[in-house]
Design a protein around this motif. Structure first.
Motif, PDB file in Angstrom:
ATOM      1  N   VAL A 239       0.837  -1.202   0.000  1.00 12.01           N
ATOM      2  CA  VAL A 239       0.000   0.000   0.000  1.00 12.01           C
ATOM      3  C   VAL A 239       0.872   1.251   0.000  1.00 12.01           C
ATOM      4  N   ARG A 240       1.948   1.239   0.790  1.00 15.33           N
ATOM      5  CA  ARG A 240       2.860   2.394   0.827  1.00 15.33           C
ATOM      6  C   ARG A 240       3.396   2.696  -0.566  1.00 15.33           C
TER       7      ARG A 240
ATOM      8  N   LEU B 158      -2.346   0.581  10.932  1.00 17.71           N
ATOM      9  CA  LEU B 158      -2.671   0.536   9.505  1.00 17.71           C
ATOM     10  C   LEU B 158      -3.412   1.800   9.079  1.00 17.71           C
ATOM     11  N   LYS B 159      -4.372   2.219   9.874  1.00 19.73           N
ATOM     12  CA  LYS B 159      -5.171   3.387   9.514  1.00 19.73           C
ATOM     13  C   LYS B 159      -4.357   4.671   9.614  1.00 19.73           C
ATOM     14  N   LYS B 160      -3.466   4.735  10.605  1.00 16.61           N
ATOM     15  CA  LYS B 160      -2.625   5.928  10.753  1.00 16.61           C
ATOM     16  C   LYS B 160      -1.670   6.064   9.567  1.00 16.61           C
ATOM     17  N   ALA B 161      -1.064   4.953   9.165  1.00 14.04           N
ATOM     18  CA  ALA B 161      -0.159   4.980   8.022  1.00 14.04           C
ATOM     19  C   ALA B 161      -0.901   5.408   6.765  1.00 14.04           C
TER      20      ALA B 161
ATOM     21  N   PHE C  47       9.081   6.818   6.268  1.00 15.34           N
ATOM     22  CA  PHE C  47       9.042   6.334   7.641  1.00 15.34           C
ATOM     23  C   PHE C  47       9.144   4.807   7.647  1.00 15.34           C
ATOM     24  N   PRO C  48       9.933   4.227   8.538  1.00 16.47           N
ATOM     25  CA  PRO C  48       9.891   2.767   8.705  1.00 16.47           C
ATOM     26  C   PRO C  48       8.485   2.335   9.139  1.00 16.47           C
TER      27      PRO C  48
ATOM     28  N   TRP D 198       4.589   3.139  12.801  1.00 17.14           N
ATOM     29  CA  TRP D 198       3.135   3.268  12.880  1.00 17.14           C
ATOM     30  C   TRP D 198       2.532   2.421  14.009  1.00 17.14           C
ATOM     31  N   PHE D 199       3.332   1.613  14.656  1.00 17.22           N
ATOM     32  CA  PHE D 199       2.809   0.685  15.659  1.00 17.22           C
ATOM     33  C   PHE D 199       3.508   0.894  16.998  1.00 17.22           C
ATOM     34  N   ASP D 200       2.784   0.653  18.077  1.00 12.47           N
ATOM     35  CA  ASP D 200       3.372   0.804  19.413  1.00 12.47           C
ATOM     36  C   ASP D 200       3.815  -0.544  19.977  1.00 12.47           C
ATOM     37  N   PHE D 201       4.005  -1.527  19.125  1.00 14.41           N
ATOM     38  CA  PHE D 201       4.556  -2.822  19.508  1.00 14.41           C
ATOM     39  C   PHE D 201       5.466  -3.281  18.374  1.00 14.41           C
TER      40      PHE D 201
END
Length: 736
Positions: free
Chosen positions: A519-520, A585-588, A600-601, A605-608
């Motif tokens: 998607v990116r 996913l939605k933030k990215a 951005f890596p 986008w994830f906190d884990f």
């Protein structure tokens, strides 16, 4: 013996669907009933309620009720109440602006000093990226939408917790295996919004005096208000019979057995409404026995729910259902709003679109997550292009609107081509958009032709963006193919929106991250411009829902509910913990749609901790570069949409010899283009373009080859496969 009363039908869409344009179900049915000379009228009660509630008079009543109700108001809601005079002063002009009756108000709105602002405006930062410096009206439309949502928050926090612009009391109807919650809500006193609704309903009943009311519930957010209407009629107008149909009934109520539903209704009809409603009318007029109704639920004499489907008559052909009739609907009172700065969501909520279907059902009908066992998807039937464009012209004449939204499950490419050609033949100015499958039939030339006919956007399912999972879904496409097709649409100037899915059975963490990387790349290369992630839902009528063990998931529900049956909670023991990925996913995607953060890596986008993508960073770029050109077959059609070129032949003396030079001159809208040719080649091209002109029947390569060989002993394949063809395409030639 009393003579049965001839039926007068009132078709109703209860609150709420869209604010900007009528939902088409009642217009479809009214158009069909016109062909049977059956009197019918229709109302969109949602837009009527919105116009009354969101007015100075409506807000005055709202504020009065809140002040008398003793509600505990938090900071944001208290602020709105404090600013009530500002809301009363601004509401009527804002509604007029959103109805395109007060366009200059946009300048006042954009100053930031006109609208009262509450919690919804906290999300507003710099809107230059979305609307630019000259997009005043669009920016104002977005701000005015936030203003309405602030008022909506006030309503929900006080007088009506069920309120929502397009999802009224949706939670009561969503996945409601039991009727208990809806039943209890309907037994409670009507809400503030309900009272407005029922007052308007009474006015409509007095105006049309129906004997049968048809309630259309396309979504869960229409059901509560539809049943509230039925309850009112049962109490105050028991002589009127009530039936419920629409998308919600078709998907959720196919195993209905709770008799309490019929305290609010007399009949529930399934699938296409034309035959079921006509048979119901015939029964009420004494022309048909109840046992020969079509796909209809009703109570028998003992008060038990019965399903009647005794007729042998089939559904109506698309050519026989008539043209949708938007009569009775207040087309000038709909609101064009911009809820979020997403280009495809803007089409859904802004502008008034005439809604049509190119075909009944889905021509593909294999996707394993889709309800392909249901009639409205599995029974595919196309309409002819001539009939469709006739209907479009009729709707333009009736509504004054030249915009069309084809609401197909997936628009068939061959029919889209023929409709585009028919639009061009008739020289119509039309703007349209639709939903598609990203299949290889959408060649670059077909996409250009669709754009020439007025197509501005398409949406389609990329789904999981993983070849393994796309195969499991039976989507019939690959990621590389989707990329090529989407790129062809984009190059033609048609916006592409991708439906994205996460959490399909057996989807791993690695596949989820790899999907995000795909998607990116699609957004970074501007192959796709808009998208939306949703989590997989297992439904009762899909192949996954009917055979979950084949997809390595377990249905956790036992038995069948007495009310709705569709969404099935399930356990996926082999896949990832999908819900963890939703926020990232939605933030990215939000940032990619705005053209930022591509470097951005994905971990950011994830906190884990997430896995690194295994997709090559140039995967989409290589897929586009390696995509093969569509083959030229004898059945391939060639169409010319430009003006006849002029052949200019010049004889010049060069070094003592006469040199003949020729040019084909193409007059375009913005300039004249010239093509250097030999005189013989120029005449050949002139005749080719004349025979292939869009005003004629489309010619195939095989037929053209036969013509030129028989009449001129000339092989045209070198021309069609040579470099000149690229120039001709730029001037209006399409190889389809």
């Amino acid at each position: 013996m009393m003579r049965p009363v001839q039926q007068s039908v009132f078709l109703v869409t209860p609150p709420f669907t869209q604010l900007n344009t009528p939902y088409p179900a009642t217009a479809y049915l009214k158009g069909f009933l016109n062909t049977k000379d059956i009197e019918s009228h229709q109302a969109d009660l949602g837009i009527l309620v919105i116009n009354e509630l969101f007015s100075a008079k409506g807000l005055e009543s709202l504020f009065t009720e809140i002040e008398a109700g003793g509600y505990v108001l938090d900071g944001n809601i208290a602020r709105i109440m404090t600013l009530k005079e500002d809301y009363l002063h601004t509401i009527d002009p804002v509604i007029a602006f959103l109805q395109d009756r007060n366009p200059t108000l946009s300048y006042a709105i954009c100053t930031g000093n006109y609208l009262p602002e509450a919690g919804r405006f906290e999300q507003v930062a710099d809107l230059e990226w979305a609307f630019g410096t000259l997009g005043i009206r669009d920016k104002a439309r977005h701000l005015a939408t936030l203003y309405l949502e602030d008022i909506s928050d006030l309503i929900i926090a006080t007088v009506d917790p069920l309120f929502g612009f397009s999802r009224y009391a949706e939670r009561l109807a969503s996945s409601a295996r039991s009727f208990d919650d809806l039943y209890n809500a309907l037994k409670a006193p009507p809400t503030f919004t309900d009272r407005i609704l029922l007052r308007i309903l009474e006015e409509q009943l007095a105006l049309y005096k129906p004997t049968l009311m048809g309630l259309s519930a396309p979504f869960p957010g229409n059901l509560y208000s539809g049943l509230r209407c039925g309850q009112y009629i049962k109490q105050h107008h028991p002589e009127i019979k009530i039936c419920l149909g629409g998308g919600y009934a078709n998907t959720e109520l196919r195993s209905l057995s709770d008799a309490r539903v019929f305290e609010f209704l007399d009949y529930v009809t399934l699938d296409d409404g034309e035959a079921t409603v006509l048979h119901l009318i015939e029964m009420l007029e004494g022309k048909r026995d109840i046992h020969f109704l079509k796909r209809t639920f009703a109570l028998d004499e003992e008060g038990v729910v019965q399903y009647y489907n005794g007729t042998i008559a089939g559904d109506y052909k698309q050519a026989d259902v008539g043209t949708p009739d938007y009569g009775d609907l207040p087309l000038d009172r709909y609101l064009s709003v911009i809820e979020v700065a997403n280009p495809m969501h803007r089409l859904w909520s802004d502008g008034r679109w005439n809604k049509l279907t190119l075909a009944h059902g889905c021509y593909w009908g294999k996707c394993t997550f889709c309800d392909i066992s249901l009639d409205y998807i599995k029974n595919y039937e196309a309409t002819t292009a001539v009939v469709l464009v006739d209907r479009m012209e009729q709707l333009i004449s009736e509504t004054g609107q030249h915009g069309f939204h084809f609401v197909d499950e997936a628009a068939p490419p061959a029919l889209m081509r023929e409709v585009a050609l028919e639009i061009l033949r008739r020289k119509l100015t039309i703007t349209w958009w639709t939903n598609i499958r990203f299949e290889k039939s959408f060649t670059p030339d077909l996409c250009r032709l669709l754009a020439a006919s007025g197509c501005i956007a398409v949406s389609g399912g990329l789904e999981v963006a993983s070849d393994r999972l796309l195969q499991l879904i039976k989507k019939g496409v690959t990621v590389a193919q989707v990329a090529k097709v989407a790129d062809s649409f984009t190059e033609a100037g048609i916006m592409v929106h991708a439906y994205l899915m996460y959490g399909f059975p057996t989807q791993t963490e690695q596949e989820t991250i790899d999907s995000l990387e795909v998607v990116r790349q699609l957004f970074e290369l501007n192959v796709v411009q808009s998208g939306f992630w949703h989590q997989f839902a297992m439904t009762a009528h899909s192949p996954v829902g009917m055979n979950p063990e084949l997809f390595k998931v377990k249905n956790v529900l036992e038995g069948v509910g007495a009310f709705a049956n569709n969404d099935l909670p399930h356990i996926d023991e082999t896949g990832a913990d999908h819900s963890r990925y939703a926020g990232g996913l939605k933030k990215a995607l939000y940032n990619y749609m705005h053209g930022i953060c591509f470097d951005f890596p994905l971990q950011d986008w994830f906190d884990f901790r997430v896995k690194r993508p295994t997709i090559a960073p140039d995967y989409i770029e290589r897929s586009l570069a390696e995509a093969p050109e569509p083959p030229l077959r004898p059945s391939t059609k060639i169409v010319w949409t430009g003006k006849p070129p002029q052949l200019e032949v010049n004889h010049q003396k060069h070094k003592g010899k006469i040199v003949t030079r020729a040019q084909l001159v193409f007059q375009q809208k913005r300039s004249a283009l010239e093509l250097n040719v030999t005189p013989a080649e120029g005449k050949l091209i002139q005749e080719l373009l004349e025979r292939c002109h869009v005003s004629n029947q489309a010619m195939t390569v095989g037929a053209l080859q036969d013509h030129f060989m028989q009449n001129h002993h000339t092989d045209i394949m070198p021309l069609l496969e040579g470099p000149t063809i690229k120039d001709l395409k730029e001037m209006g030639l399409y190889i389809l």
